[in-house]
Design an enzyme around this catalytic site. Structure first.
Site, PDB file in Angstrom:
ATOM      1  CG  ASP A  71     -48.652  -4.114 -48.598  1.00 22.11           C
ATOM      2  OD1 ASP A  71     -47.591  -3.481 -48.346  1.00 22.11           O
ATOM      3  OD2 ASP A  71     -48.458  -4.944 -49.621  1.00 22.11           O
ATOM      4  CG  ASP A 117     -43.449  -3.206 -46.834  1.00 25.31           C
ATOM      5  OD1 ASP A 117     -44.771  -3.359 -46.459  1.00 25.31           O
ATOM      6  OD2 ASP A 117     -42.835  -3.559 -47.851  1.00 25.31           O
TER       7      ASP A 117
END
Length: 385
Positions: free
Chosen positions: A75, A256
């Site tokens: 992440d 992201d």
């Protein structure tokens, strides 16, 4: 790295994406800095866990001398590394600091305590000594992995410690740098596009890039945006065009790896919907087009400083081999562009999710001033979907 199939339906996937984006809202230039080719790298793959893709995971071990391994989501919008969502934390060498920690994601959440323990990343045994990690006491029932490997900027961890909201937690990259395992705070990320409901490889490189993963020597870098809230994350400025139409004027947003789709400010999304002729499918919330409309699609072009990075028509659609995962027919065609809840000007006007990273090797350079780089791979122009 493992690609996770994590939700029972497309509605869950979109709901968790949107929750993540809401959390973001709340709380370029080229130079000659060459990436270090002497990097420690970790292989990634993709695994089937459910009915919709939520991200890529990497195998991480905790403890010493006995090591317990877990699959953690990679992440780039989170600074906190934690474990214990599905499999219990079993390390006997971890030290409980008593400091509470809590993080919400688009794909779930966790509440727990900060421990100090040794970390081993991937099969290459990339070792970090005495790192601060979160150990879950509770987590959402449908969390798609055992936890998270946080490779976001340090500032993206603000707010994770309820008793010390302005305090940050050292990230994986911070620890590798401080322990002289790498010489530069650089992460290189390669995601292979999904071609079937099977394992697909990727790679994460620490301290530099892996030239074997990209096909062009000319990396396009841009400095991180100074516009909030995107500036807390791997935020950049970009402009998007489609044929002769400006979809999104130059503005700030984020890159992201933990977000699935390409999200645009609501007004930009509407312009994209009009030029593509897409109609909203009520079964999955995605824009649907006919085969004839697909044949007429133009490239979607991302103007990032002096370079243009394109998503070819095939890169703008959901993999048709996975249509059954999103309540679609075998021959249906769905676009991967979604709308944010806010119009342009919110400070987070786009999210280049992993559908973008699948087409461009992405470099996150934490040196000051921070920057993000993109370069073509063998899959940039591939008709995989």
């Amino acid at each position: 790295m493992t690609r996770r199939l994590a939700f029972s339906n497309i509605t869950d996937l979109l709901r968790h994406d949107e929750a993540r984006l809401a959390a973001f809202g709340e709380y370029s230039t080229h130079d000659r800095r060459d990436a270090d080719n002497r990097y420690p790298s970790v292989t990634l793959s993709q695994a089937n866990l459910g009915n919709a893709f939520s991200g890529y995971t990497v195998r991480v071990g905790f403890g010493y001398p006995r090591v317990f391994f877990y699959d953690l989501i990679v992440d780039t919008a989170s600074a906190v590394t934690w474990v214990g969502a599905r499999l219990p934390y079993l390390s006997q060498s971890g030290v409980d600091t008593g400091e509470p920690v809590a993080v919400d994601y688009h794909y779930g959440s966790f509440r727990g305590t900060i421990f100090q323990d040794d970390l081993l990343i991937g099969v290459t045994r990339l070792t970090i000594s005495t790192m601060q990690i979160g150990v879950a006491i509770t987590s959402s029932d449908d969390f798609p992995a055992d936890g998270v490997l946080g490779i976001g900027p340090t500032l993206s961890g603000l707010g994770a410690l309820p008793n010390s909201l302005q305090q940050t937690i050292p990230t994986v990259t911070d620890c590798l740098l401080r322990q002289n395992i790498i010489s530069r705070p650089i992460v290189g990320l390669f995601f292979q596009p999904t071609v079937a409901n099977t394992d697909n490889l990727g790679e994460i490189a620490f301290g530099g890039t892996d030239p074997a993963m990209y096909s062009d020597k000319n990396i396009g870098y841009t400095y991180a945006t100074t516009t909030g809230p995107s500036s807390r994350y791997w935020g950049i400025n970009q402009r998007i065009t489609y044929a002769d139409t400006e979809i999104l004027a130059s503005t700030a947003g984020i890159v992201d790896s933990g977000c699935t789709f390409l999200y645009l400010a609501s007004d930009a999304y509407e312009r994209y919907r009009v030029v593509t002729g897409g109609t909203l499918n009520p079964a999955n919330g995605l824009l649907q087009i006919s085969l004839q409309q697909y044949d007429r699609l133009h490239n979607l072009e991302f103007h990032i400083d002096a370079k243009i990075f394109k998503l070819i028509p095939n890169a703008q659609i959901w993999p048709r081999s996975l249509n059954y995962n999103i309540n679609g027919g075998d021959n249906d065609i769905f676009l991967i562009v979604k709308a944010l809840a806010t119009p342009t000007g919110a400070g987070n006007d786009f999210v280049n999710g992993y559908v973008f990273i699948q087409r461009y090797y992405t470099i996150f350079d934490g040196r000051s001033p921070r920057r993000v780089g993109f370069v073509k791979t063998a899959f940039t122009d591939a008709d995989t979907n």
